[in-house]
Write a protein that holds these residues in place. Structure first.
Motif, PDB file in Angstrom:
ATOM      1  N   SER A   9       0.816  -1.221   0.000  1.00  0.00           N
ATOM      2  CA  SER A   9       0.000   0.000   0.000  1.00  0.00           C
ATOM      3  C   SER A   9       0.843   1.261   0.000  1.00  0.00           C
ATOM      4  CB  SER A   9      -0.924  -0.008   1.228  1.00  0.00           C
ATOM      5  OG  SER A   9      -0.160  -0.045   2.428  1.00  0.00           O
ATOM      6  N   GLU A  10       2.076   1.205   0.551  1.00  0.00           N
ATOM      7  CA  GLU A  10       2.886   2.420   0.626  1.00  0.00           C
ATOM      8  C   GLU A  10       3.628   2.728  -0.675  1.00  0.00           C
ATOM      9  OE1 GLU A  10       3.491  -0.191   2.736  1.00  0.00           O
ATOM     10  OE2 GLU A  10       5.546  -0.883   2.400  1.00  0.00           O
ATOM     11  N   ALA A  11       3.637   1.799  -1.632  1.00  0.00           N
ATOM     12  CA  ALA A  11       4.356   2.007  -2.888  1.00  0.00           C
ATOM     13  C   ALA A  11       3.579   2.955  -3.800  1.00  0.00           C
ATOM     14  CB  ALA A  11       4.574   0.672  -3.591  1.00  0.00           C
ATOM     15  N   PRO A  12       4.260   3.835  -4.513  1.00  0.00           N
ATOM     16  CA  PRO A  12       3.580   4.721  -5.490  1.00  0.00           C
ATOM     17  C   PRO A  12       3.103   3.907  -6.681  1.00  0.00           C
ATOM     18  CG  PRO A  12       5.969   4.998  -5.627  1.00  0.00           C
ATOM     19  CD  PRO A  12       5.714   4.088  -4.471  1.00  0.00           C
ATOM     20  N   ARG A  13       1.834   3.701  -6.776  1.00  0.00           N
ATOM     21  CA  ARG A  13       1.275   2.730  -7.706  1.00  0.00           C
ATOM     22  C   ARG A  13       1.592   3.051  -9.166  1.00  0.00           C
ATOM     23  NH1 ARG A  13      -2.578  -0.352  -5.336  1.00  0.00           N
ATOM     24  NH2 ARG A  13      -3.751  -0.588  -7.266  1.00  0.00           N
ATOM     25  N   LEU A  14       1.365   4.287  -9.566  1.00  0.00           N
ATOM     26  CA  LEU A  14       1.567   4.626 -10.976  1.00  0.00           C
ATOM     27  C   LEU A  14       3.029   4.435 -11.372  1.00  0.00           C
ATOM     28  CD1 LEU A  14       0.295   5.559 -13.570  1.00  0.00           C
ATOM     29  CD2 LEU A  14       0.670   7.948 -12.856  1.00  0.00           C
ATOM     30  N   ALA A  15       3.946   4.824 -10.486  1.00  0.00           N
ATOM     31  CA  ALA A  15       5.365   4.660 -10.788  1.00  0.00           C
ATOM     32  C   ALA A  15       5.721   3.181 -10.907  1.00  0.00           C
ATOM     33  CB  ALA A  15       6.213   5.321  -9.694  1.00  0.00           C
ATOM     34  N   VAL A  16       5.147   2.345 -10.035  1.00  0.00           N
ATOM     35  CA  VAL A  16       5.402   0.907 -10.094  1.00  0.00           C
ATOM     36  C   VAL A  16       4.861   0.328 -11.395  1.00  0.00           C
ATOM     37  CG1 VAL A  16       4.868  -1.325  -9.050  1.00  0.00           C
ATOM     38  CG2 VAL A  16       5.467   0.626  -7.594  1.00  0.00           C
ATOM     39  N   PHE A  17       3.619   0.678 -11.746  1.00  0.00           N
ATOM     40  CA  PHE A  17       3.014   0.151 -12.967  1.00  0.00           C
ATOM     41  C   PHE A  17       3.825   0.570 -14.206  1.00  0.00           C
ATOM     42  CE2 PHE A  17      -1.304   0.287 -10.670  1.00  0.00           C
ATOM     43  CZ  PHE A  17      -1.073  -0.979 -10.127  1.00  0.00           C
ATOM     44  N   ASP A  18       4.269   1.825 -14.232  1.00  0.00           N
ATOM     45  CA  ASP A  18       5.054   2.301 -15.374  1.00  0.00           C
ATOM     46  C   ASP A  18       6.347   1.507 -15.514  1.00  0.00           C
ATOM     47  OD1 ASP A  18       3.202   4.170 -16.095  1.00  0.00           O
ATOM     48  OD2 ASP A  18       4.186   5.851 -15.061  1.00  0.00           O
ATOM     49  N   GLU A  19       7.044   1.287 -14.402  1.00  0.00           N
ATOM     50  CA  GLU A  19       8.343   0.611 -14.464  1.00  0.00           C
ATOM     51  C   GLU A  19       8.177  -0.866 -14.795  1.00  0.00           C
ATOM     52  OE1 GLU A  19      12.200   0.498 -14.846  1.00  0.00           O
ATOM     53  OE2 GLU A  19      11.134   2.346 -14.303  1.00  0.00           O
ATOM     54  N   VAL A  20       7.165  -1.512 -14.185  1.00  0.00           N
ATOM     55  CA  VAL A  20       6.929  -2.930 -14.467  1.00  0.00           C
ATOM     56  C   VAL A  20       6.515  -3.121 -15.931  1.00  0.00           C
ATOM     57  CG1 VAL A  20       5.416  -4.890 -13.955  1.00  0.00           C
ATOM     58  CG2 VAL A  20       6.415  -3.557 -12.090  1.00  0.00           C
ATOM     59  N   ALA A  21       5.649  -2.239 -16.427  1.00  0.00           N
ATOM     60  CA  ALA A  21       5.226  -2.338 -17.828  1.00  0.00           C
ATOM     61  C   ALA A  21       6.402  -2.117 -18.775  1.00  0.00           C
ATOM     62  CB  ALA A  21       4.122  -1.329 -18.114  1.00  0.00           C
TER      63      ALA A  21
END
Length: 485
Positions: free
Chosen positions: A209-221
């Motif tokens: 929950s503490e992770a910045p979601r959009l940044a994570v999704f961008d990097e994983v994608a």
């Protein structure tokens, strides 16, 4: 808690060697019952047509209901019964064929014998299949988030004796912090997630929950879509694997489940019918027992029955009835294990839960249900609402005699125990249904026979709930494992 397993989200090169053994174990579990029933028919000199009918009936039963449900490891007794559901369905199909078509040579005693042989063979096959399959394939997990979150998951995996999951380490969402005393390895920064997945052979990324979601999704994608790795929310991982909601991993947005058009609001006719059937049967059976117990309790000079105001559905107070288990002058504070206020007969009543029998009257009056969260006293509710996140949400459903929290973590009553139960009450709130109620009712049989009154609870729930001042009180105040007064 009992040992749990999780099947890896993907089976790649590292898990491929286990696939033949897993398929062989599934075939063994599926074929043992039908073949044993057919062999029993042959041993009884049944004609070839009847042997084929027996084989077909039990094979069809296995196809219909013989697959192990996902909740089997969370409810051990009902999970055990689910293993023989295939033979039971096969016996029902065979009996139905005899009733409707008058199959020659099929009798009720024969069907019972075939079903018993098939059930015994199925249980033996499950044991053999477990040994054949061996340890579950290992799922290597990396957590995207803070060290304390990774340590929390690692601790609960250990407490729950989960096999098949390895916390490899965590991935920082910001600058990589200097090495600390954490027992979870720092794998690197989010900007190198693709390299980490390949280097550490990660199967599953868990988003906290503490992770910045959009940044994570961008990097994983950007760097992981071509890799054999999957990603999911940590809150959903907790829910599926442990059967509870990690409250520190959710926020108010989680309650969108209750606002979803498909969510069942209120109680159905089947729910109320289940309440009435169970309450009437239990009430009639309990009358002679209640009479005898009331006479024994009154020998110490106090009343036999105990009345107390509790908080019910939508925060409405009601009067709850119990057999008295404490001395008449006892106060209404948390009760603890080996509480000196509990009488000799009271200890027996608490251990067997017979003190709860008068609550069938609350069920008949519609103040309680058979299945639901346990109701608490108003003063305790006011206190718990201040210290336990989302505690008041459990009042969205009617309180119950037993429930998901009771069969999963017992009848504890400290602040820690209440926080622990809220994690399970929220799970029930999301997943409640008539069939889940039936499963919980069946599992309650195990808790009445096999479980002690004071079920072990975590010494702290900091690894599930965000720490708050009342939850960080001295251990002497929090680690007791009390039961309801």
């Amino acid at each position: 808690m009992e040992s749990l397993e999780i099947i890896p989200p993907i089976v790649g090169e590292r898990g491929g060697a286990d696939v033949p053994r897993m398929r062989a174990s599934l075939a063994l579990r599926g074929l043992a019952g039908p073949l044993a029933a057919a062999a029993a028919a042959i041993a009884l000199d049944a004609p070839a047509g009847l042997v084929m009918l027996v084989l077909l009936a039990f094979a069809t039963g296995n196809l219909l209901v013989g697959r192990e449900p996902r909740w089997a490891s969370l409810l051990p007794f009902m999970g055990f019964l689910s293993r023989i559901s295939g033979p039971a369905a096969g016996a029902a199909l065979l009996l139905g064929a005899e009733i409707t078509a008058g199959v020659e040579g099929v009798t009720a005693s024969g069907v019972l014998a075939f079903g018993g042989v098939a059930a015994a063979a199925t249980l033996v096959a499950w044991q053999l299949a477990t040994r054949l399959r061996g340890k579950p394939p290992l799922t290597r997990v990396a957590i995207i988030g803070l060290a304390r979150t990774a340590e929390s998951l690692q601790r609960e995996l250990h407490l729950s004796s989960v096999e098949g999951v390895e916390i490899v380490g965590r991935i920082a969402t910001g600058p990589v912090e200097p090495a600390t005393a954490s027992n979870v390895t720092m794998l690197g920064a989010l900007t190198d997630v693709g390299g980490i997945v390949q280097r550490e052979r990660i199967d599953l990324l868990l988003l906290t929950s503490e992770a910045p979601r959009l940044a994570v999704f961008d990097e994983v994608a950007r760097s992981c879509l071509h890799l054999p790795v999957r990603m999911r929310e940590l809150s959903g991982f907790y829910e599926e694997l442990f059967g509870h909601i990690a409250v520190t991993e959710i926020n108010s947005a989680w309650f969108q489940w209750i606002m979803h058009p498909n969510y069942r609001v209120g109680r159905s006719f089947a729910d109320r019918a289940l309440d009435l059937v169970v309450a009437v049967i239990a009430g009639i059976a309990a009358l002679p027992v209640l009479g005898i117990l009331a006479l024994i309790i009154r020998r110490d000079g106090g009343p036999a029955f105990f009345k107390q105001v509790r908080i019910g559905e939508r925060g409405r107070p009601f009067t709850l009835y119990k057999l008295r288990t404490m001395s008449p002058e006892a106060d209404e504070t948390w009760a603890v294990n080996d509480d000196p206020r509990v009488t000799a007969i009271g200890r027996f009543l608490r251990r067997t839960h017979l003190d709860e029998l008068p609550q069938v009257l609350n069920v008949l009056r519609g103040e309680m249900s058979v299945i639901g969260p346990r109701p608490e006293q108003p003063a305790l509710v006011d206190e718990l609402e201040r210290v336990v996140p989302y505690y008041q949400r459990r009042h969205l459903v009617r309180p119950g005699l037993t429930g998901w929290a009771q069969v999963r973590c017992g009848y504890s009553g400290s602040k820690v125990g209440s926080a622990w139960k809220v994690c399970h009450d929220l799970y029930y709130l999301k997943h409640r249904s008539f069939w889940l109620s039936v499963l919980i009712l069946g599992e309650t049989v195990r808790t009445l026979v096999a479980d002690p009154q004071y079920t072990a609870e975590p010494s702290s729930v900091d690894f599930i709930l965000a720490p708050t001042p009342p939850l960080t009180a001295p251990p002497s105040q929090l680690e007791a494992q009390p039961a309801a007064v």
